[in-house]
Design an enzyme around this catalytic site. Structure first.
Site, PDB file in Angstrom:
ATOM      1  CB  SER A   1      -0.875   0.006   1.264  1.00 48.41           C
ATOM      2  OG  SER A   1      -1.447   1.274   1.498  1.00 48.41           O
TER       3      SER A   1
ATOM      4  CE1 TYR B   1      -2.770  -1.865   5.984  1.00 49.08           C
ATOM      5  CE2 TYR B   1      -2.529   0.404   5.225  1.00 49.08           C
ATOM      6  CZ  TYR B   1      -2.875  -0.915   4.980  1.00 49.08           C
ATOM      7  OH  TYR B   1      -3.324  -1.286   3.738  1.00 49.08           O
TER       8      TYR B   1
END
Length: 302
Positions: A155, A181
């Site tokens: 990501s 994350y």
């Protein structure tokens, strides 16, 4: 790194469009989280091209429904990436060669610090460490394929954090759901870099990617997708880069690189502007990749 790799495909390309004329008959693939979101579309596209696909997921019921719907050579298998015992069970049950491993499953922005069955911070343990253990355990199957690919779904949130080696699990620093994350997604890029370095001589290459902004269950902790609508993708568009890296002849022999919108991304030393493209220099750094591999291998032994 050499010149960036480009393809005829881009932002709006879909998973089915990036494999024109490709026949995957006789190829075997594993897609983690392959029953929902972009994993579902990845499974669909690989199966449509003739691959035998195993959906590795916690939601075996949903995977079986998809397998029945596709009515092809698709099967479901239980896998909980947050439990290394579950990963080991999956590995021990696998037999024969494996041509494609798509490390697709993931969680995002878990509000409070949680841990895996082995005590690791949940996002790092699920998104990176579970997939690392899976790839490591399936190495022999990948080598037996005589040409295999690993796809590591990352990501652009990897820009939020490099690997913080002295406190990966947030045991000493204050937990932050976004840096946690980001750290896990940096790990996913580094996995592809080091897997390629270690295993390319055996015919195994790995690449990572940013699929883009797609409204899926991934946003359950964030209240939904916040990306401007003109920058969003549909699930079939979001799966396109994964499928391209998994099976397109355009990427034969290519490894250790990071892609977005079906094309390789430039390496940046500073984060891009909001919703910009690129990969952080730390995420494709060979020394960083080798170090994380060694650290992760040590974590698996504890």
């Amino acid at each position: 790194m050499s010149d960036l790799i480009t393809t005829p495909f881009g932002f709006t390309s879909t998973a089915n469009e990036v494999l024109p004329g490709v026949d995957l008959t006789g190829k075997r693939a594993v897609v983690t989280g392959g029953a929902t979101g972009i994993g579902r579309e990845t499974t669909r596209a690989l199966a449509a091209a003739g691959a035998e696909v195993t959906i590795a997921t916690r939601d075996v019921v949903a995977a079986r429904r998809l397998a029945d719907e596709l009515a092809g050579n698709v099967q479901a298998a239980a896998l909980d990436l947050a439990d290394l015992d579950s990963v080991d069970t999956f590995i021990r049950a696998w037999s024969g060669p494996l041509h494609i491993l798509v490390n697709n499953a993931g969680i995002m922005a878990v509000p409070d610090r949680q841990t895996t069955a082995q005590g690791h911070e949940l996002q790092f343990g699920t998104n990176y460490l579970g997939h690392f253990a899976l790839a490591l355990g399936l190495h022999d199957a990948l080598a037996a394929a005589g040409g295999a690919r690993i796809v590591s779904v990352s990501s652009n949130a990897h820009f939020m954090s490099d690997i913080v080696y002295d406190d990966i699990d947030y045991t000493h620093r204050e937990y932050d759901r976004w840096t946690a994350y980001g750290q896990s997604k940096t790990g996913d890029v580094l996995l592809a870099v080091e897997a390629t370095r270690r295993w390319s001589a055996e015919g195994i290459v790995a690449n990572s990617l940013n699929p883009g902004a797609i409204a899926t269950g991934l946003q359950k902790h964030t209240g939904g997708l916040r990306t401007p609508e003109h920058l969003r993708k549909t699930p079939p568009q979001g799966a396109a880069t994964s499928v391209l890296l998994a099976a397109s002849p355009l990427l034969d022999g290519v490894g250790g690189r990071y892609f977005e919108d079906c094309n390789e991304s430039p390496t940046l030393t500073e984060p891009p502007e909001m919703f910009g493209k690129g990969v952080a220099a730390w995420a494709v750094d060979a020394d960083n990749a080798a170090h994380l591999w060694d650290v992760a291998a040590g974590l698996l032994k504890r």
